[in-house]
Design a protein around this motif. Structure first.
Motif, short mmCIF file in Angstrom:
data_model
loop_
_atom_site.label_atom_id
_atom_site.label_comp_id
_atom_site.label_asym_id
_atom_site.label_seq_id
_atom_site.Cartn_x
_atom_site.Cartn_y
_atom_site.Cartn_z
N ALA A 20 15.91 35.12 23.38
CA ALA A 20 15.73 35.11 21.92
C ALA A 20 17.05 35.37 21.23
O ALA A 20 17.92 36.05 21.77
CB ALA A 20 14.72 36.20 21.52
N GLY A 21 17.20 34.82 20.03
CA GLY A 21 18.42 35.02 19.25
C GLY A 21 19.27 33.77 19.29
O GLY A 21 19.95 33.49 20.27
N SER A 22 19.21 32.97 18.22
CA SER A 22 19.95 31.70 18.12
C SER A 22 19.66 30.77 19.29
O SER A 22 20.52 30.01 19.72
CB SER A 22 21.46 31.96 18.02
OG SER A 22 21.72 32.83 16.96
N GLN A 55 12.34 32.40 22.76
CA GLN A 55 11.53 32.93 21.65
C GLN A 55 12.31 32.63 20.37
O GLN A 55 13.47 32.99 20.26
CB GLN A 55 11.32 34.43 21.82
CG GLN A 55 10.65 35.07 20.60
CD GLN A 55 10.21 36.50 20.84
OE1 GLN A 55 9.20 36.72 21.48
NE2 GLN A 55 10.96 37.46 20.34
N VAL A 56 11.64 31.97 19.44
CA VAL A 56 12.31 31.54 18.21
C VAL A 56 11.56 32.09 17.00
O VAL A 56 10.33 32.04 16.97
CB VAL A 56 12.35 29.99 18.15
CG1 VAL A 56 12.97 29.51 16.84
CG2 VAL A 56 13.11 29.42 19.34
N GLY A 57 12.27 32.62 16.04
CA GLY A 57 11.64 33.11 14.83
C GLY A 57 12.16 32.43 13.58
O GLY A 57 11.41 31.90 12.77
N THR A 58 13.49 32.43 13.46
CA THR A 58 14.12 32.00 12.21
C THR A 58 13.71 30.60 11.77
O THR A 58 13.37 30.39 10.60
CB THR A 58 15.65 32.11 12.36
OG1 THR A 58 15.98 33.50 12.47
CG2 THR A 58 16.39 31.52 11.17
N GLU A 111 16.63 39.81 23.88
CA GLU A 111 16.99 39.48 22.50
C GLU A 111 18.47 39.73 22.26
O GLU A 111 18.96 40.85 22.39
CB GLU A 111 16.14 40.29 21.53
CG GLU A 111 15.96 39.60 20.21
CD GLU A 111 15.06 40.38 19.28
OE1 GLU A 111 14.00 39.86 18.92
OE2 GLU A 111 15.43 41.51 18.91
N ALA A 167 19.62 37.62 16.66
CA ALA A 167 18.22 37.36 16.30
C ALA A 167 17.86 37.95 14.93
O ALA A 167 18.43 38.96 14.52
CB ALA A 167 17.30 37.96 17.36
N GLY A 168 16.89 37.34 14.26
CA GLY A 168 16.38 37.87 13.00
C GLY A 168 15.66 39.20 13.22
O GLY A 168 15.32 39.56 14.34
N THR A 222 14.60 38.60 6.04
CA THR A 222 15.35 38.72 7.28
C THR A 222 15.36 37.38 8.02
O THR A 222 14.37 36.65 7.97
CB THR A 222 14.80 39.83 8.19
OG1 THR A 222 15.67 39.96 9.33
CG2 THR A 222 13.38 39.56 8.68
N ILE A 267 10.69 43.79 24.83
CA ILE A 267 11.84 43.08 24.28
C ILE A 267 13.06 43.96 24.55
O ILE A 267 13.09 45.11 24.12
CB ILE A 267 11.68 42.84 22.77
CG1 ILE A 267 10.37 42.08 22.50
CG2 ILE A 267 12.87 42.07 22.21
CD1 ILE A 267 9.98 42.01 21.04
C1 LIG Z 1 11.23 36.76 9.46
C2 LIG Z 1 11.36 37.41 10.82
C3 LIG Z 1 10.65 38.59 11.08
C4 LIG Z 1 10.74 39.19 12.35
N1 LIG Z 1 10.03 40.34 12.59
C5 LIG Z 1 10.06 40.89 13.83
C6 LIG Z 1 9.28 42.05 14.11
O1 LIG Z 1 8.60 42.59 13.25
N2 LIG Z 1 9.32 42.55 15.37
C7 LIG Z 1 10.09 41.98 16.36
O2 LIG Z 1 10.08 42.47 17.49
N3 LIG Z 1 10.85 40.89 16.11
C8 LIG Z 1 10.85 40.34 14.88
N4 LIG Z 1 11.62 39.23 14.62
C9 LIG Z 1 12.44 38.66 15.71
C10 LIG Z 1 11.70 37.51 16.40
O3 LIG Z 1 10.59 38.02 17.11
C11 LIG Z 1 12.59 36.74 17.39
O4 LIG Z 1 12.97 37.52 18.50
C12 LIG Z 1 13.85 36.22 16.74
O5 LIG Z 1 13.54 35.65 15.49
C13 LIG Z 1 14.48 35.16 17.63
O6 LIG Z 1 15.77 34.80 17.21
P1 LIG Z 1 16.06 33.82 15.97
O7 LIG Z 1 15.87 34.66 14.75
O8 LIG Z 1 17.50 33.41 16.16
O9 LIG Z 1 15.10 32.66 16.05
C14 LIG Z 1 11.56 38.62 13.35
C15 LIG Z 1 12.30 37.45 13.06
C16 LIG Z 1 12.21 36.86 11.81
C17 LIG Z 1 13.01 35.60 11.53
#
Ligand SMILES: Cc1cc2nc3c(=O)[nH]c(=O)nc-3n(C[C@H](O)[C@H](O)[C@H](O)COP(=O)(O)O)c2cc1C
Length: 339
Positions: A133-135, A154-157, A87, A91-92, A291, A63
């Motif tokens: 990744a990131g928004s 890649q989406v997390g939030t 990223e 991003a979160g 987060t 990443i």
């Molecule tokens: C609750 C949460 C926990 C996360 N924990 C990690 C982590 O431990 N390691 C990591 O590399 N990225 C982590 N991320 C980032 C995600 O892998 C991803 O790159 C990111 O969420 C994408 O952007 P977005 O938040 O706008 O969707 C986390 C994101 C969230 C929302």
């Protein structure tokens, strides 16, 4: 294997060796080592009596947040890099620090600029797939990513507040309510993480983002996942964390200013998934910390003003809803397997 933070150039070689059941070692970053080098080593054969089964070497996707790191990894990694996750600082979780001089806004958030934008045309020159990744969690952002040559996003939030997510139901509800009332506030906290990296923190009462909750916690480091290693005067290697009790940290050679505003992410994040450590009587149990990325308010599309929850399937259907062509898959990188 996806890996952020730092420069994971030794990991591809480790994956190659472990997949072949061979021992491997990497440099161990220890402060105060001077010209000496410490290593972390592991021999999988010590842990298997029978001849080990054949395993496939997993893909390795670092990443990254800069073109220079991508270039460095393609040139100097000890084995195959299969692609990249790029990223953005929206991003979160943890974010890469801004490049150049650190400028903070009035809320203490590090400010990002043009230099923090990764040049995707240059990324294409590596000939490896990459994900944004990131928004990036919208059908429009997915289409834009594919147009720009990415293999996907890649989406997390958006997934963090789904029914399937491990965040405790009460916290999910609190954030969902905030989103419905249009009161979402995500801070890029330059101090919270003991690692020193910026960390995104959802501002919400009763969590460690709340100064009164933070103030009530007695510092303790008893999980230790984010500790740093240092060499003691007697030559032994020990660990310290900027979120541990200040006097302990200073006794271990740490600088007191380093501890200001630091939060124990290890304990807080366990509390966030409903597993808070229970402290001796009189002390509150560990409080959570949530987060999420800057685009957190976009969860509103799934809940409107009246729904209490949504599923990961709904998020995926939404993200894929504008897709007019098949998504590329990681198979593409098999072409690079011989590099
Ligand atoms: C609750 C949460 C926990 C996360 N924990 C990690 C982590 O431990 N390691 C990591 O590399 N990225 C982590 N991320 C980032 C995600 O892998 C991803 O790159 C990111 O969420 C994408 O952007 P977005 O938040 O706008 O969707 C986390 C994101 C969230 C929302």
């Amino acid at each position: 294997v996806l890996m952020g933070a730092g420069i994971p150039k030794e990991i591809p070689g480790v994956l190659d060796r472990f997949a072949a059941h061979e021992p491997a070692q990497i440099k161990f970053e220890v402060e105060g080592m001077g010209s000496d080098t410490a290593y972390l080593s592991f021999d999988p054969r010590v842990h298997s009596e029978k001849p080990p089964v054949a395993v496939k070497r997993p893909y390795f996707l670092p990443i990254i947040a800069s073109n220079s790191l991508a270039t460095m990894l393609t040139r100097k990694a000890t084995g195959r890099v299969d692609g990249f996750v790029i990223e953005a600082p929206t991003a979160g979780g943890h974010n890469a620090p801004p490049r150049g001089e650190l400028v903070l806004n009035e809320r203490g958030e590090p400010q990002y600029g043009e230099r923090d934008v990764v040049d995707l045309e240059k990324m294409k020159e590596h000939g490896l797939p990459f994900w944004l990744a990131g928004s990036a969690g919208s059908p429009e952002a997915l289409a834009q990513a594919l147009d720009a040559g990415a293999a996907g996003i890649q989406v997390g939030t958006l997934f963090a507040y789904t029914e399937e997510s491990g965040i405790s139901p009460k916290l999910k509800q609190d954030v969902i309510r905030q989103a419905q009332e249009d009161r979402i506030d995500v801070l890029t906290d330059g101090r919270a993480s003991p690692t020193g990296f910026p960390f995104k923190v959802v501002q919400i009462g009763g969590t460690m983002s709340d100064p009164s909750t933070y103030g009530k916690r007695e510092r303790v480091c008893d999980l230790g996942y984010l500790r740093e290693a240092y060499r003691r005067q007697d030559g032994r290697i020990d660990y310290r964390c900027a979120a541990e009790p200040v006097d302990t940290y200073v006794k271990k050679g740490g600088v007191a200013e380093n501890t200001e505003g630091r939060k124990c992410l290890c304990n807080a994040l366990f509390a966030t998934i409903g597993q808070p450590q229970v402290r001796k009587s009189g002390l509150p149990e560990e409080a959570p910390l949530i987060t999420s990325g800057d685009a957190l308010k976009n969860i509103r599309r799934f809940i409107g003003s009246d729904r209490a929850g949504y599923t990961a399937g709904e998020v995926i259907d939404y993200l894929m809803s504008g897709l007019k062509r098949a998504m590329p898959t990681l198979q593409r990188s098999e072409q690079h397997a011989g590099r």
